[in-house]
Design a protein around this motif. Structure first.
Motif, PDB file in Angstrom:
ATOM      1  N   TYR A  87       0.835  -1.208   0.000  1.00 30.75           N
ATOM      2  CA  TYR A  87       0.000   0.000   0.000  1.00 30.75           C
ATOM      3  C   TYR A  87       0.866   1.252   0.000  1.00 30.75           C
ATOM      4  O   TYR A  87       0.508   2.261  -0.601  1.00 30.75           O
ATOM      5  CB  TYR A  87      -0.971  -0.005   1.190  1.00 30.75           C
ATOM      6  N   ALA A 112       2.109   1.702  -3.576  1.00 30.93           N
ATOM      7  CA  ALA A 112       1.025   2.201  -4.417  1.00 30.93           C
ATOM      8  C   ALA A 112       0.780   3.684  -4.144  1.00 30.93           C
ATOM      9  O   ALA A 112       0.546   4.463  -5.067  1.00 30.93           O
ATOM     10  CB  ALA A 112      -0.244   1.394  -4.181  1.00 30.93           C
ATOM     11  N   PHE A 113       0.848   4.076  -2.890  1.00 31.69           N
ATOM     12  CA  PHE A 113       0.651   5.476  -2.513  1.00 31.69           C
ATOM     13  C   PHE A 113       1.719   6.363  -3.144  1.00 31.69           C
ATOM     14  O   PHE A 113       1.447   7.489  -3.564  1.00 31.69           O
ATOM     15  CB  PHE A 113       0.672   5.619  -0.984  1.00 31.69           C
ATOM     16  N   LEU A 114       2.938   5.844  -3.246  1.00 31.15           N
ATOM     17  CA  LEU A 114       4.045   6.612  -3.813  1.00 31.15           C
ATOM     18  C   LEU A 114       4.140   6.475  -5.331  1.00 31.15           C
ATOM     19  O   LEU A 114       5.025   7.047  -5.950  1.00 31.15           O
ATOM     20  CB  LEU A 114       5.359   6.163  -3.174  1.00 31.15           C
ATOM     21  N   GLY A 115       3.232   5.700  -5.920  1.00 26.92           N
ATOM     22  CA  GLY A 115       3.209   5.579  -7.377  1.00 26.92           C
ATOM     23  C   GLY A 115       4.043   4.444  -7.926  1.00 26.92           C
ATOM     24  O   GLY A 115       4.322   4.404  -9.120  1.00 26.92           O
ATOM     25  N   GLY A 116       4.435   3.514  -7.072  1.00 25.85           N
ATOM     26  CA  GLY A 116       5.248   2.385  -7.524  1.00 25.85           C
ATOM     27  C   GLY A 116       4.395   1.177  -7.858  1.00 25.85           C
ATOM     28  O   GLY A 116       3.176   1.190  -7.708  1.00 25.85           O
ATOM     29  N   THR A 117       5.034   0.141  -8.289  1.00 24.66           N
ATOM     30  CA  THR A 117       4.363  -1.097  -8.665  1.00 24.66           C
ATOM     31  C   THR A 117       5.143  -2.278  -8.105  1.00 24.66           C
ATOM     32  O   THR A 117       6.363  -2.279  -8.122  1.00 24.66           O
ATOM     33  CB  THR A 117       4.311  -1.245 -10.198  1.00 24.66           C
TER      34      THR A 117
END
Length: 84
Positions: free
Chosen positions: A3, A6-11
């Motif tokens: 999470y 995802a919050f930081l824009g990663g995958t």
């Protein structure tokens, strides 16, 4: 943990680690004999030498960052199986 990524824009990319410690990160040759012992990796095909864990980590990084390029390769060069 995912999470935060995802919050930081990663995958998150799942990579099947099988055979990464037996496969040369330089030429893609896979041979059980490449792994001399727990710590030492020496490719019998191209002569690449590295710490076995570092070699495996490079293979996992390549599998996670270049999955489409590696899976489209034919003829046995730089191919690793990946988890879906």
């Amino acid at each position: 943990m995912t999470y935060k990524l995802a919050f930081l824009g990663g995958t998150v990319v799942k990579v099947d680690p099988r055979y990464t410690s037996l496969t040369c990160s330089k030429c893609g040759s896979r041979d059980k004999a490449n792994r001399e012992n727990q710590a030492k990796f020496l490719c019998l095909s191209c002569g690449h030498a590295d710490h076995a864990d570092v070699n495996a980590a490079v293979n996992i990084l390549l599998a996670g960052t270049l999955p489409s390029a590696a899976s489209e390769t034919s003829g046995g060069s730089r191919r690793l199986e990946r988890a879906a």
